[in-house]
Motif scaffolding. Structure first.
Motif, short mmCIF file in Angstrom:
data_model
loop_
_atom_site.label_atom_id
_atom_site.label_comp_id
_atom_site.label_asym_id
_atom_site.label_seq_id
_atom_site.Cartn_x
_atom_site.Cartn_y
_atom_site.Cartn_z
N GLY A 173 -23.91 -21.92 -14.65
CA GLY A 173 -22.46 -22.46 -14.24
C GLY A 173 -21.66 -21.72 -13.12
O GLY A 173 -20.55 -22.08 -12.92
N GLY A 174 -22.31 -20.38 -12.60
CA GLY A 174 -21.47 -19.97 -11.58
C GLY A 174 -21.68 -20.62 -10.30
O GLY A 174 -22.14 -21.44 -10.06
N GLY A 175 -20.96 -20.03 -9.03
CA GLY A 175 -21.10 -20.42 -7.85
C GLY A 175 -19.84 -20.23 -7.10
O GLY A 175 -18.94 -19.16 -7.42
N LEU A 176 -19.64 -20.83 -6.08
CA LEU A 176 -18.47 -20.64 -5.33
C LEU A 176 -17.56 -21.76 -5.54
O LEU A 176 -17.70 -22.82 -5.79
N VAL A 177 -16.31 -21.16 -5.42
CA VAL A 177 -15.00 -22.04 -6.08
C VAL A 177 -13.79 -21.29 -5.23
O VAL A 177 -13.53 -20.42 -4.83
N GLN A 178 -12.80 -22.54 -4.77
CA GLN A 178 -11.72 -21.93 -4.05
C GLN A 178 -10.72 -21.68 -4.69
O GLN A 178 -10.62 -22.04 -6.24
N PRO A 179 -9.97 -20.66 -4.49
CA PRO A 179 -8.73 -20.31 -5.28
C PRO A 179 -7.95 -21.37 -5.90
O PRO A 179 -7.67 -22.62 -5.08
N GLY A 180 -7.46 -21.26 -6.92
CA GLY A 180 -6.74 -22.39 -7.82
C GLY A 180 -7.64 -23.00 -8.35
O GLY A 180 -7.38 -24.07 -9.06
N GLY A 181 -8.87 -23.21 -8.05
CA GLY A 181 -9.85 -24.31 -8.52
C GLY A 181 -10.28 -23.79 -10.00
O GLY A 181 -9.79 -22.85 -10.90
N SER A 182 -11.30 -24.59 -10.51
CA SER A 182 -11.55 -24.32 -12.06
C SER A 182 -13.42 -24.02 -11.96
O SER A 182 -13.95 -24.75 -11.09
N LEU A 183 -13.83 -23.68 -12.91
CA LEU A 183 -15.27 -23.34 -13.22
C LEU A 183 -15.62 -23.34 -14.63
O LEU A 183 -14.79 -22.48 -15.24
N THR A 184 -16.57 -23.90 -14.93
CA THR A 184 -17.10 -23.46 -16.47
C THR A 184 -18.39 -22.70 -16.41
O THR A 184 -19.48 -23.04 -16.08
N LEU A 185 -18.44 -21.40 -17.20
CA LEU A 185 -19.61 -20.93 -17.34
C LEU A 185 -20.31 -21.39 -18.70
O LEU A 185 -19.56 -21.47 -19.74
N SER A 186 -21.59 -21.42 -18.89
CA SER A 186 -22.33 -21.82 -20.17
C SER A 186 -23.26 -20.42 -20.58
O SER A 186 -23.77 -19.90 -19.55
N CYS A 187 -23.25 -20.20 -21.56
CA CYS A 187 -24.29 -19.42 -22.31
C CYS A 187 -25.06 -20.02 -23.40
O CYS A 187 -24.45 -20.13 -24.51
N VAL A 188 -26.49 -20.28 -23.41
CA VAL A 188 -26.97 -20.72 -24.29
C VAL A 188 -27.67 -19.50 -25.19
O VAL A 188 -28.46 -18.67 -24.71
N ALA A 189 -27.53 -19.25 -26.36
CA ALA A 189 -27.59 -18.30 -27.28
C ALA A 189 -28.78 -18.71 -28.10
O ALA A 189 -28.80 -19.04 -29.43
N SER A 190 -30.01 -18.72 -27.45
CA SER A 190 -31.35 -19.23 -28.33
C SER A 190 -31.50 -18.10 -29.31
O SER A 190 -31.72 -16.78 -29.04
N GLY A 191 -31.94 -18.47 -30.58
CA GLY A 191 -32.19 -17.51 -31.67
C GLY A 191 -31.12 -16.68 -32.25
O GLY A 191 -31.36 -15.79 -33.07
N PHE A 192 -29.92 -17.17 -31.88
CA PHE A 192 -28.70 -16.36 -32.26
C PHE A 192 -28.05 -17.30 -33.19
O PHE A 192 -27.88 -18.65 -32.78
N ASP A 193 -27.74 -17.14 -34.37
CA ASP A 193 -26.58 -17.88 -35.18
C ASP A 193 -25.31 -17.68 -34.73
O ASP A 193 -24.84 -16.44 -35.28
N LEU A 194 -24.70 -18.62 -34.28
CA LEU A 194 -23.34 -17.95 -33.79
C LEU A 194 -22.41 -17.92 -34.85
O LEU A 194 -21.18 -17.46 -34.58
N SER A 195 -22.63 -18.30 -35.99
CA SER A 195 -21.90 -18.12 -37.05
C SER A 195 -22.08 -16.64 -37.75
O SER A 195 -21.09 -16.29 -38.47
N THR A 196 -22.95 -15.82 -37.38
CA THR A 196 -23.00 -14.55 -37.72
C THR A 196 -22.91 -13.51 -36.47
O THR A 196 -22.88 -12.21 -36.64
N TYR A 197 -22.79 -14.04 -35.36
CA TYR A 197 -22.67 -13.31 -34.04
C TYR A 197 -21.31 -13.44 -33.44
O TYR A 197 -20.78 -14.84 -33.30
N THR A 198 -20.69 -12.27 -33.18
CA THR A 198 -19.64 -12.30 -32.01
C THR A 198 -20.08 -12.47 -30.54
O THR A 198 -20.92 -11.63 -30.28
N MET A 199 -19.35 -13.25 -29.76
CA MET A 199 -19.97 -13.52 -28.36
C MET A 199 -19.00 -13.14 -27.36
O MET A 199 -17.75 -13.50 -27.64
N GLY A 200 -19.14 -12.19 -26.35
CA GLY A 200 -18.17 -11.86 -25.47
C GLY A 200 -18.75 -12.30 -24.03
O GLY A 200 -19.70 -12.56 -23.78
N TRP A 201 -17.68 -12.12 -23.12
CA TRP A 201 -17.69 -12.36 -21.94
C TRP A 201 -17.08 -11.16 -21.11
O TRP A 201 -16.17 -10.78 -21.42
N PHE A 202 -18.04 -10.46 -20.44
CA PHE A 202 -17.54 -9.57 -19.51
C PHE A 202 -17.78 -9.87 -17.97
O PHE A 202 -18.39 -10.79 -17.62
#
Length: 124
Positions: free
Chosen positions: A8-37
């Motif tokens: 989901g990354g890329g070039l975006v103009q100031p004021g614009g929007s973008l959505t990043l995705s992270c597929v966590a294969s093999g992770f149970d999200l009910s037992t893991y805390t997920m962060g963005w850095f």
């Protein structure tokens, strides 16, 4: 061993929007805390952006509060970072990360698994 795959990354103009995705294969999200850095150009450290705990509660850094949002789809094992009203200061390599814990943490060293990173460039 699980794997975090980002998109989901890329070039975006100031004021614009973008959505990043992270597929966590093999992770149970009910037992893991997920962060963005992110790691800005010329910076050596990854700085905290947002996280969502295993219970679904979210935390945002003050620099992005009101502009970014973090969410997850546990059925798809996917975590999202919705970025709105972006500025050139948001230009960075963005990483998702996982920690087997109840709570969010703002230090990168507290996370055990990392995605490959995705470049976000905010420029006109």
């Amino acid at each position: 061993q699980g794997q975090l795959v980002q998109s989901g990354g890329g070039l975006v103009q100031p004021g614009g929007s973008l959505t990043l995705s992270c597929v966590a294969s093999g992770f149970d999200l009910s037992t893991y805390t997920m962060g963005w850095f992110r790691q800005a150009p010329g910076r050596s450290e990854r700085e905290f952006v947002a996280c969502i705990s295993r219970f679904g509660g979210s935390t945002l850094d003050n620099s992005v509060k009101g502009r970014f949002a973090v969410s997850r789809d546990t059925a798809k094992s996917t975590v999202y970072l919705q970025m709105n009203s972006v500025t050139p200061e948001d230009t960075a390599v963005y990483y998702c990360a996982a920690r087997r814990s109840n709570a969010c943490h703002g230090y990168a060293r507290e996370y055990d698994d990392w995605g490959q990173g995705t470049v976000v460039t905010v420029s006109s």
